[in-house]
Design a protein around this motif. Structure first.
Motif, PDB file in Angstrom:
ATOM      1  N   ASN A  92      99.651  -8.521  -1.718  1.00 28.03           N
ATOM      2  CA  ASN A  92     100.920  -9.210  -1.452  1.00 28.03           C
ATOM      3  C   ASN A  92     101.660  -8.625  -0.243  1.00 28.03           C
ATOM      4  O   ASN A  92     102.856  -8.857  -0.073  1.00 28.03           O
ATOM      5  CB  ASN A  92     101.833  -9.098  -2.685  1.00 28.03           C
ATOM      6  N   LEU A  93     100.933  -7.872   0.592  1.00 26.67           N
ATOM      7  CA  LEU A  93     101.580  -7.198   1.717  1.00 26.67           C
ATOM      8  C   LEU A  93     102.263  -8.196   2.664  1.00 26.67           C
ATOM      9  O   LEU A  93     103.371  -7.945   3.143  1.00 26.67           O
ATOM     10  CB  LEU A  93     100.550  -6.345   2.479  1.00 26.67           C
ATOM     11  N   ALA A  94     101.622  -9.364   2.891  1.00 24.65           N
ATOM     12  CA  ALA A  94     102.203 -10.332   3.834  1.00 24.65           C
ATOM     13  C   ALA A  94     103.553 -10.835   3.318  1.00 24.65           C
ATOM     14  O   ALA A  94     104.526 -10.939   4.084  1.00 24.65           O
ATOM     15  CB  ALA A  94     101.242 -11.498   4.046  1.00 24.65           C
ATOM     16  N   GLN A  95     103.622 -11.106   2.017  1.00 25.12           N
ATOM     17  CA  GLN A  95     104.873 -11.591   1.410  1.00 25.12           C
ATOM     18  C   GLN A  95     105.983 -10.529   1.518  1.00 25.12           C
ATOM     19  O   GLN A  95     107.128 -10.836   1.874  1.00 25.12           O
ATOM     20  CB  GLN A  95     104.579 -11.902  -0.065  1.00 25.12           C
ATOM     21  N   ILE A  96     105.623  -9.278   1.243  1.00 22.00           N
ATOM     22  CA  ILE A  96     106.609  -8.194   1.320  1.00 22.00           C
ATOM     23  C   ILE A  96     107.040  -7.974   2.774  1.00 22.00           C
ATOM     24  O   ILE A  96     108.227  -7.782   3.057  1.00 22.00           O
ATOM     25  CB  ILE A  96     106.026  -6.896   0.698  1.00 22.00           C
ATOM     26  N   THR A  97     106.092  -8.050   3.697  1.00 22.87           N
ATOM     27  CA  THR A  97     106.424  -7.866   5.118  1.00 22.87           C
ATOM     28  C   THR A  97     107.435  -8.927   5.556  1.00 22.87           C
ATOM     29  O   THR A  97     108.418  -8.627   6.249  1.00 22.87           O
ATOM     30  CB  THR A  97     105.144  -7.953   5.977  1.00 22.87           C
ATOM     31  N   GLU A  98     107.214 -10.166   5.123  1.00 27.87           N
ATOM     32  CA  GLU A  98     108.128 -11.256   5.488  1.00 27.87           C
ATOM     33  C   GLU A  98     109.534 -10.963   4.952  1.00 27.87           C
ATOM     34  O   GLU A  98     110.529 -11.116   5.663  1.00 27.87           O
ATOM     35  CB  GLU A  98     107.587 -12.565   4.906  1.00 27.87           C
ATOM     36  N   GLN A  99     109.598 -10.506   3.700  1.00 26.75           N
ATOM     37  CA  GLN A  99     110.908 -10.220   3.097  1.00 26.75           C
ATOM     38  C   GLN A  99     111.609  -9.062   3.815  1.00 26.75           C
ATOM     39  O   GLN A  99     112.822  -9.105   4.050  1.00 26.75           O
ATOM     40  CB  GLN A  99     110.715  -9.889   1.606  1.00 26.75           C
ATOM     41  N   VAL A 100     110.832  -8.027   4.175  1.00 23.84           N
ATOM     42  CA  VAL A 100     111.398  -6.874   4.897  1.00 23.84           C
ATOM     43  C   VAL A 100     111.946  -7.347   6.245  1.00 23.84           C
ATOM     44  O   VAL A 100     113.057  -6.974   6.655  1.00 23.84           O
ATOM     45  CB  VAL A 100     110.327  -5.773   5.090  1.00 23.84           C
ATOM     46  N   GLU A 101     111.187  -8.201   6.931  1.00 27.99           N
ATOM     47  CA  GLU A 101     111.630  -8.660   8.260  1.00 27.99           C
ATOM     48  C   GLU A 101     112.866  -9.547   8.141  1.00 27.99           C
ATOM     49  O   GLU A 101     113.811  -9.417   8.928  1.00 27.99           O
ATOM     50  CB  GLU A 101     110.480  -9.378   8.968  1.00 27.99           C
ATOM     51  N   GLN A 102     112.886 -10.423   7.133  1.00 27.55           N
ATOM     52  CA  GLN A 102     114.063 -11.290   6.938  1.00 27.55           C
ATOM     53  C   GLN A 102     115.314 -10.459   6.688  1.00 27.55           C
ATOM     54  O   GLN A 102     116.399 -10.800   7.146  1.00 27.55           O
ATOM     55  CB  GLN A 102     113.841 -12.217   5.743  1.00 27.55           C
TER      56      GLN A 102
END
Ligand code: NAD
Length: 259
Positions: A92-102
């Motif tokens: 789920n790294l891509a999903q977490i990365t998106e949330q961190v960037e947002q």
């Protein structure tokens, strides 16, 4: 620095000690069951409120693979530097990365926080680069861990294998199970043993007809993980090379690349 710990089990307690030894203050400890935690809850909104109330300036999360995604999703909007040691969520790294960037915040994760292991990654990478220039050498990897470990090979051995593949063009694929055939020359063989109380041993062999070069990292205990997690939070809380607060998703590689 004021630190909140999410997950107050074996690692949480060791991190508390390592952080105190370095002059930090643990202002909040969250756990599902641990009776000595300051906040015992399975409700992520209560966890978030407790961390807000504590005035924490950074968070270290070492809980359980079944809990980590819900915890991260709740913790990221707090916009505090967040170090994650729990394993088992990298799909789920891509999903977490998106949330961190947002949220324009900073998260650092590693399957192994040990300073020694992270030095070992770099030593293996350089050794593989050098050895790959000599056709006579074949390479194989081995790890042993205590008999309570559920996964094999270890995430650390897979990270070591990645370093070998990146630096040794002759090796292209991993074999992690028992092979019924002799390995092809482009296959890198990884082997695991589960026995007794071994905290974690990882070995890389470079073997030629004339000799063997053997590199081994041997963990004595888990203190290295705790100290590494605290160092990671310290690094994440400092400004980057551009003098701005760090933002994005980082690993221990980023910490070591600035040494
Ligand atoms: N990255 C590394 O270097 C490294 C090193 C050691 C362990 N680990 C990982 O860290 C995790 C924890 O390891 P441990 O040895 O401390 O385990 P542990 O079982 O001793 O402690 C985990 C604690 O987390 C608590 N917990 C579970 N769900 C929670 C939730 N939703 N909120 C708050 N607390 C919760 C449990 O009640 C338990 O007290 C594991 O995933 C382990 O694989 C990573």
């Amino acid at each position: 620095m004021k630190i909140a710990l999410v997950g107050y089990g074996k690692m949480g307690h060791m991190i508390e000690q390592a952080a105190r030894d370095k002059g930090h203050v643990i202002v909040c400890t969250v756990d599902l069951f641990a009776e000595d935690a300051t906040c015992i809850t399975n409700d992520t909104s209560q966890m978030v409120q407790a961390i807000k109330d504590s005035g924490a300036e950074g968070i270290i999360e070492f809980s359980h693979p079944a809990s980590v995604m819900a915890n991260l999703t709740a913790l990221i909007p707090l916009r505090l530097p967040l170090v994650v040691g729990t394993t088992g969520w990298k799909d789920n790294l891509a999903q977490i990365t998106e949330q961190v960037e947002q949220n324009k915040t900073a998260l650092l994760h590693a399957s192994n926080f040990s300073v020694g292991v992270n030095l070992f990654y770099r030593i293996v990478a350089e050794a593989a680069r050098l050895v790959s220039q000599f056709d006579a050498y074949d390479t194989g990897l081995f790890e042993s861990h205590h008999n309570q470990k559920v996964d094999s090979p270890s995430g650390t051995l897979l990270d070591i294998a990645k370093k070998v593949l990146e630096n040794m063009p002759s090796k292209k694929r991993l074999i992690t199970n028992c092979s019924q055939n002799k390995p092809e020359s482009d296959e890198l063989h990884l082997a695991s043993v589960r026995v007794g109380s071994v905290p974690g041993t990882h070995t890389v062999w470079f073997d030629s007809p004339a000799d063997t070069i053997e590199l081994t990292h041997t963990a004595r205990n888990r203190e290295g993980f705790a100290l590494g997690a605290v160092r990671a939070l310290e690094w994440l809380s400092t400004s980057g090379l551009d003098n701005k607060p760090r933002a994005g998703v980082f690993t221990m590689d980023d910490v070591f690349s600035e040494l």
